[in-house]
Design a protein around this motif. Structure first.
Motif, short mmCIF file in Angstrom:
data_model
loop_
_atom_site.label_atom_id
_atom_site.label_comp_id
_atom_site.label_asym_id
_atom_site.label_seq_id
_atom_site.Cartn_x
_atom_site.Cartn_y
_atom_site.Cartn_z
N ASP A 184 30.59 61.31 104.07
CA ASP A 184 31.70 61.94 103.36
C ASP A 184 31.32 62.29 101.93
OD1 ASP A 184 33.18 61.69 105.62
OD2 ASP A 184 34.39 60.00 104.93
N TYR A 185 30.50 61.42 101.33
CA TYR A 185 30.04 61.69 99.96
C TYR A 185 29.26 63.01 99.93
CZ TYR A 185 28.12 60.74 95.30
OH TYR A 185 27.80 60.82 93.97
N ILE A 186 28.38 63.20 100.89
CA ILE A 186 27.59 64.43 100.96
C ILE A 186 28.49 65.63 101.27
CG2 ILE A 186 25.74 65.64 102.19
CD1 ILE A 186 24.50 62.91 102.77
N TYR A 187 29.32 65.45 102.29
CA TYR A 187 30.10 66.57 102.81
C TYR A 187 31.16 67.03 101.83
CZ TYR A 187 32.76 69.29 106.22
OH TYR A 187 33.39 70.30 106.90
N TYR A 188 31.85 66.09 101.20
CA TYR A 188 32.98 66.44 100.35
C TYR A 188 32.63 66.48 98.86
CZ TYR A 188 36.04 65.95 104.35
OH TYR A 188 36.64 66.10 105.57
N ASN A 189 31.42 66.08 98.52
CA ASN A 189 31.06 66.05 97.11
C ASN A 189 29.88 66.98 96.83
OD1 ASN A 189 31.71 64.72 94.53
ND2 ASN A 189 29.62 63.98 94.66
N ASP A 190 28.72 66.66 97.40
CA ASP A 190 27.53 67.46 97.11
C ASP A 190 27.65 68.88 97.64
OD1 ASP A 190 26.29 65.49 95.76
OD2 ASP A 190 24.98 64.86 97.39
N LEU A 191 28.24 69.06 98.81
CA LEU A 191 28.28 70.39 99.40
C LEU A 191 29.39 71.28 98.84
CD1 LEU A 191 27.43 69.72 103.14
CD2 LEU A 191 25.93 69.97 101.17
N LYS A 192 30.13 70.75 97.86
CA LYS A 192 31.11 71.60 97.19
C LYS A 192 30.40 72.72 96.43
CE LYS A 192 33.12 68.34 94.90
NZ LYS A 192 34.00 67.66 93.93
N ASP A 193 29.20 72.41 95.93
CA ASP A 193 28.43 73.38 95.16
C ASP A 193 27.52 74.14 96.12
OD1 ASP A 193 26.81 74.82 93.49
OD2 ASP A 193 26.48 73.18 92.08
N GLU A 194 27.90 75.38 96.41
CA GLU A 194 27.15 76.16 97.40
C GLU A 194 25.68 76.29 97.04
OE1 GLU A 194 28.30 77.18 100.26
OE2 GLU A 194 30.35 76.48 99.88
N TYR A 249 38.84 64.81 99.32
CA TYR A 249 37.77 63.83 99.18
C TYR A 249 38.34 62.46 98.86
CZ TYR A 249 33.74 61.39 97.23
OH TYR A 249 32.78 60.47 96.96
N VAL A 250 39.35 62.43 98.03
CA VAL A 250 39.96 61.16 97.65
C VAL A 250 40.55 60.46 98.87
CG1 VAL A 250 41.77 60.08 96.23
CG2 VAL A 250 40.44 62.00 95.33
N ARG A 251 41.11 61.23 99.77
CA ARG A 251 41.74 60.63 100.95
C ARG A 251 40.73 59.95 101.86
NH1 ARG A 251 44.81 65.52 101.33
NH2 ARG A 251 43.63 66.13 103.17
N LYS A 252 39.45 60.20 101.65
CA LYS A 252 38.42 59.60 102.48
C LYS A 252 38.05 58.19 102.03
CE LYS A 252 37.31 63.00 105.32
NZ LYS A 252 36.99 62.93 106.74
N GLU A 253 38.58 57.75 100.93
CA GLU A 253 38.16 56.46 100.39
C GLU A 253 38.74 55.30 101.19
OE1 GLU A 253 38.91 56.11 96.25
OE2 GLU A 253 37.47 57.66 95.70
N TYR A 254 37.97 54.20 101.23
CA TYR A 254 38.42 52.97 101.85
C TYR A 254 38.08 51.83 100.89
CZ TYR A 254 33.44 52.56 102.99
OH TYR A 254 32.07 52.48 102.92
N GLY A 255 38.38 50.62 101.27
CA GLY A 255 38.06 49.47 100.44
C GLY A 255 36.91 48.69 101.03
#
Length: 644
Positions: free
Chosen positions: A226-236, A291-297
């Motif tokens: 999720d970090y890669i998909y929703y964070n890094d890949l935001k920048d085309e 992206y925020v909704r993907k967080e867990y504890g």
């Protein structure tokens, strides 16, 4: 105490031992603008365990509690500006062992101030904040379980404590002080220092972006994919570089591509190679907040995870791990020697081992993502698929695995350390070829149950501690416990409120797993199967032992008057929450039963052991209690000696 307004900085910032604070008659006060005492039982237990470890390893050396900032008042009081949680906890420990102590006053809540003045007054204790009461219980529990009721050992621990006291002159602008403190920036955390050491060693290595590897692993509350998909890949512009950098890296280093077939995942179950191979179409309506909704504890913090992974790695390479303790205080000590990484040696073949370790770290982090349970924003374990979150990713229908991990989680000797995780990850790493096969979860569950049997046997033996066993098992996963005395079980269970909580959790797990054996609808005095779905039960964090037949029954309760059966025996006990315990108090069996029925109507189950009592018996007599005890102890014994 002399007035320090006009004295030099060396007099404003001074080191004090615990005894010095008493001898110099310090009077501390928690002013109205401070928050209430907020430390949890976990934080108190962590401090005590850390002190105990330090005491055993560094006897007679100083243990720095940290900086306490106070403002000197003309009245003779020192108002605590920063550090009240640590100071108050030390105060509670000292009061418990009846040691002479500095004065501590609370302006925030008069009830707390009264309690601190008259510590042993039960009525004042009941009015004090729940944090005080819970943490007193935590201190007493550690004293009984690890210090053998020895008050002098707690006293010796306190004598090691050193405090750096910063005394500010009266009249300082407190708001301005906090503003300056908050704006001057945070000190680097230990794992950030460690990251810098790794990057320094690998600064000329271009195989991969090693900083990215570290960043992916360090964000413990987000799945790596999720970090890669929703964070890094935001920048085309970065997409192709990231894909090219990591695609071959993951394949060549056998980092698990666990669910790469379409049958193994859906749009919400993505894995790294699917992302890197551009097999997942991004949602055109993607927004930042998704992206925020993907967080867990995460149940452990990154520094703890780093120590666990280091132990697995060193054990895998047949290196000594006996001195490793999962405590972030020692993180840099374990990774760095003589200002160099332990991997930065001639033996490491031009620093190749530092690279190998980071690859292994990513591998362990992915296994952690997939197979260690997670928590939601309410700190409850994630039981079902919910907004793309999984308690155990790709195993959301394997609740027996979740329940075993909850059993480990709640009964771990050091709650923040969760040492069991290292054993589970080591087993997953060794059996990685089975992942994705039909029998994988069967093997996984069987391993967890066998591991728990060993943990039960250790509690019946005095030859080895749980931590020592875990270290041995990391070297050899076939390690098991053979030397234990099952006849000790009944003695360990019949201790009233001193009974180890582990046995209640283990029993509830067993009652849940085979509940159809123990509940028969036609024999239940309350319609348990109509009111409650026991298969939806989960283990919860509980901390209060309830006497079903009260210790001090109300006047209208029937007294047992039976010398042959002690109410502290296991049959008469249940582990429940503080809240439920305070609700039930000294009520008679019939009255308690009505309260239990009310809770059941709301879907609340805390203890299956207690629920079985109220389901099976219309009256609670010494004879019924004895029958129940024999049945429950029999279940525990069978689970320990069972070989299939």
């Amino acid at each position: 105490m002399s007035n320090l307004k006009n004295e030099g900085i060396s007099e404003i910032i001074k080191e004090y031992s615990f005894d010095n604070l008493i001898k110099e008659n310090f009077k501390f006060r928690i002013p109205l603008y401070q928050r209430k005492y907020a430390w949890t039982q976990d934080e108190v237990t962590t401090l005590l365990n850390d002190l105990l470890t330090f005491y055993n390893r560094n006897y007679n050396k100083k243990y720095f509690i940290g900086n306490i900032v106070v403002e000197e008042k003309e009245s003779g009081f020192f108002d605590v500006i920063d550090g009240q949680q640590r100071l108050t906890t030390l105060y509670l420990i000292a009061k418990i062992i009846k040691q002479n102590i500095f004065e501590l006053h609370y302006e925030i809540r008069p009830e707390d101030d009264e309690f601190l003045k008259d510590f042993e007054n039960e009525s004042k204790k009941l009015k004090a904040d729940i944090k005080f009461r819970n943490n007193i219980d935590a201190i007493l529990k550690l004293q009984k379980e690890q210090l053998s009721d020895n008050m002098s050992e707690l006293e010796n621990l306190l004598k090691l404590c050193k405090i750096v006291l910063t005394i500010l002159p009266e009249g300082i602008d407190i708001v301005k002080y906090f503003e300056v403190m908050n704006n001057r920036g945070k000190q680097l955390e230990k794992h950030q220092i460690l990251k810098a050491k790794f990057l320094e060693v690998l600064k000329n290595d271009n195989e991969i972006n090693w900083a990215k590897i570290w960043d992916y692993c360090s964000n413990m509350n987000v799945y790596v994919e999720d970090y890669i998909y929703y964070n890094d890949l935001k920048d085309e512009k970065k997409i192709e570089k990231i894909r090219n950098d990591f695609r071959n890296f993951i394949k060549e280093n056998k980092i698990p591509d666990l669910f790469k077939n379409k049958d193994d995942f859906n749009e919400s179950k993505i894995c790294i190679l699917n992302i890197l191979n551009n097999e997942i179409e991004r949602d055109n309506n993607y927004k930042e907040e998704s992206y925020v909704r993907k967080e867990y504890g995460s149940i452990v913090k990154f520094p703890i995870f780093l120590i666990q992974v280091l132990k697995i790695y060193q054990a895998k390479n047949n290196r000594d791990i006996t001195n490793y303790k999962v405590n972030d205080r020692y993180l840099l000590d374990y990774y760095i020697e003589d200002n160099k990484l332990i991997f930065d040696t001639e033996e490491a073949k031009d620093k190749e081992e530092a690279k190998e370790f980071l690859k292994f770290l990513l591998k362990m982090r992915l296994l952690y993502d997939y197979f260690i349970f997670k928590r939601n924003e309410k700190d409850d374990p994630l039981l079902f698929e919910d907004k793309n979150l999984y308690s155990i990713k790709y195993a959301n229908n394997k609740k027996n695995i979740l329940m075993l991990q909850l059993l480990f989680n709640f009964t771990s000797p050091q709650y923040f350390a969760q040492d069991w995780i290292s054993i589970v990850l080591a087993w997953l790493n060794k059996n990685i070829e089975y992942i994705g096969k039909d029998d994988f979860y069967t093997k996984f569950e069987s391993f967890l149950e066998d591991f728990d049997k060993d943990l039960a046997k250790i509690r019946l033996s005095s030859n080895i501690s749980i931590i020592e066993f875990i270290n041995k098992k990391l070297i050899d996963l076939t390690e098991t416990i053979t030397d234990f005395n099952l006849t000790n079980l009944e003695k360990k269970l019949n201790k009233g409120t001193s009974t180890q909580h582990y046995w209640f959790y283990k029993l509830d797990y067993l009652l849940w797993k085979d509940y159809k054996k123990y509940w028969k609808k036609e024999n239940n005095s309350i319609k348990i199967l109509e009111n409650v779905k026991i298969d939806n039960f989960r283990l919860k964090r509980l901390n209060s032992i309830e006497h079903i037949q009260p210790q001090n029954p109300e006047q209208n309760c029937k007294d047992w008057n039976n010398d042959e059966f002690n109410i502290d025996n296991f049959g008469n006990l249940a582990l429940i929450s503080n809240h439920m315990n305070s609700t039930l108090t000294n009520q008679c069996f019939d009255t308690k039963k009505k309260d239990i029925e009310k809770q059941l109507s709301k879907g609340t189950i805390e203890s299956l052991k207690m629920l079985l009592v109220y389901s099976k018996y219309d009256k609670w007599t010494p004879e019924n209690c004895k029958d129940h005890q024999e049945e429950m102890i029999g279940i525990l014994k069978n689970s320990i000696i069972k070989t299939d």
